[in-house]
Design an enzyme around this catalytic site. Structure first.
Site, PDB file in Angstrom:
ATOM      1  N   TYR A  27       0.825  -1.215   0.000  1.00 33.98           N
ATOM      2  CA  TYR A  27       0.000   0.000   0.000  1.00 33.98           C
ATOM      3  C   TYR A  27       0.859   1.265   0.000  1.00 33.98           C
ATOM      4  CZ  TYR A  27      -3.742  -3.193   1.472  1.00 33.98           C
ATOM      5  OH  TYR A  27      -4.649  -4.222   1.547  1.00 33.98           O
ATOM      6  N   GLY A  45     -14.793 -18.993   6.928  1.00 33.66           N
ATOM      7  CA  GLY A  45     -13.890 -19.502   5.899  1.00 33.66           C
ATOM      8  C   GLY A  45     -14.490 -20.612   5.077  1.00 33.66           C
ATOM      9  N   GLY A  66     -18.124 -21.692   5.531  1.00 35.52           N
ATOM     10  CA  GLY A  66     -19.248 -20.823   5.194  1.00 35.52           C
ATOM     11  C   GLY A  66     -19.419 -19.708   6.197  1.00 35.52           C
ATOM     12  N   GLY A 114     -11.182  -9.399  -1.370  1.00 30.70           N
ATOM     13  CA  GLY A 114     -12.532  -8.953  -1.700  1.00 30.70           C
ATOM     14  C   GLY A 114     -13.616  -9.960  -1.376  1.00 30.70           C
ATOM     15  N   ALA A 115     -13.227 -11.145  -0.907  1.00 35.11           N
ATOM     16  CA  ALA A 115     -14.240 -12.154  -0.575  1.00 35.11           C
ATOM     17  C   ALA A 115     -15.161 -11.670   0.537  1.00 35.11           C
ATOM     18  CB  ALA A 115     -13.557 -13.455  -0.162  1.00 35.11           C
ATOM     19  N   GLY A 116     -14.575 -11.069   1.574  1.00 30.90           N
ATOM     20  CA  GLY A 116     -15.377 -10.569   2.681  1.00 30.90           C
ATOM     21  C   GLY A 116     -16.298  -9.437   2.264  1.00 30.90           C
ATOM     22  N   ASP A 117     -15.817  -8.587   1.359  1.00 29.55           N
ATOM     23  CA  ASP A 117     -16.659  -7.499   0.860  1.00 29.55           C
ATOM     24  C   ASP A 117     -17.815  -8.058   0.041  1.00 29.55           C
ATOM     25  OD1 ASP A 117     -14.847  -5.719   2.023  1.00 29.55           O
ATOM     26  OD2 ASP A 117     -13.652  -5.590   0.194  1.00 29.55           O
TER      27      ASP A 117
END
Length: 319
Positions: free
Chosen positions: A115, A239, A242, A268-271
């Protein structure tokens, strides 16, 4: 500094705030230092959620600051492309838009992300950026621990927005999205993020995040920690298993994950999970139906390169 002029919608389904960054995704695997070709995309936890909700047809407002630079213009172009209301995005002539570079993996492991955001325009978000009429036009506020971690004044804005929206009778969701490196200490991170969680109706931690924030080891222990403090529902991402949820009324269930054979990009999975869960809840679906949609969109998100490229439209979700 100027506030971008964009068509203001009479009402919003959701408003959120945070940082957008230009993101350069490596075109080949290996050490980022050796990569020669990158693809430019957009990134930012809260922006990912805004994009996903807008693609599903919700009316979404996003509040931030961007620099008066190429990355800032790129951000505004993407907001317009996605149909997100950016009336309260300020173009800041003093500070730059942040960016990041991300490695490419081909084995399903998490990519390396570096970043470049210190002193960014978005880190100068403050309570000055809270327009009561704009926020009040939304029925729901979504907050994330990323915006809270950007700076002391951005943290103050998150708390202020939560208090004001609660006073206006709006619903609030909170995704901890832990970024320990941005905090002065883990103790401060835990204290401040839990304050935001206690102000929310729906809290969406990952299992490890919940363990860090609450000191509890089990999903039920994590859920009870927040439910005892006024939260209405806690939805925990577990995770590969599920997700699991529990409500203030005592309802609880495990919602199995959707298996993915080809994991392309885990960021981005959590988003994506938040997009599915929040969109369904705002449509009046049951919590179990909402978490099922969260799992589905989370599974789609990790099958595409980029933080938001896998988030579906309403038509694609129905397929």
């Amino acid at each position: 500094m100027t506030t971008v002029t964009a068509e203001r919608n009479a009402t919003l389904d959701v408003v959120t705030l945070g940082e957008a960054m230009a993101m350069f995704v490596a075109a080949e695997t290996g050490d980022l230092a050796a990569v020669e070709h990158f693809t430019k995309r957009i990134a930012g936890a809260e922006l990912n959620v805004a994009i996903g909700l807008a693609r599903l047809g919700l009316n979404v407002g996003w509040v931030s600051r961007v620099g008066n630079d190429a990355f800032g213009r790129f951000t505004l172009q993407q907001l317009q492309k996605e149909g997100i209301n950016y009336q309260q995005v300020t173009v800041d002539g003093h500070y730059p838009t942040g960016f990041q570079i991300k490695s490419k993996t081909n084995d399903g492991t998490d990519p390396i992300v570096e970043y470049f955001r210190k002193g960014s325009a978005a880190s100068h978000l403050s309570t000055v950026d809270f327009d009561r009429d704009y926020f009040g036009a939304a029925r729901h506020l979504h907050l994330s621990g990323v915006a809270a971690a950007l700076s002391g004044q951005s943290l103050e804005l998150s708390h202020f927005a939560a208090r004001e929206m609660r006073a206006m009778g709006k619903t609030i969701s909170f995704d901890p999205n832990l970024r320990p490196v941005l905090w002065s200490s883990q103790q401060v991170m835990i204290e401040q993020l839990n304050k935001l969680a206690f102000a929310a109706d729906w809290v969406l931690p990952g299992l490890k995040e919940g363990q860090i924030l609450t000191g509890q080891s089990t999903p039920e222990g994590i859920a009870d920690f927040y439910l005892e403090r006024g939260v209405q529902a806690v939805i925990i991402k577990t995770g590969p298993d599920g997700a699991w949820f529990k409500t203030a009324a005592g309802d609880q269930a495990t919602v199995p994950a959707i298996k993915v054979s080809n994991v392309v990009d885990t960021v981005g999975a959590g988003d994506g999970f938040a997009v599915g869960t929040l969109s369904a809840l705002l449509e009046g679906k049951t919590l179990k139906q909402a978490v099922q949609r969260g799992n589905k969109i989370g599974s789609l998100a990790i099958q595409a390169i980029g933080d938001s490229e896998g988030l579906p439209t309403r038509a694609a979700l129905a397929e």
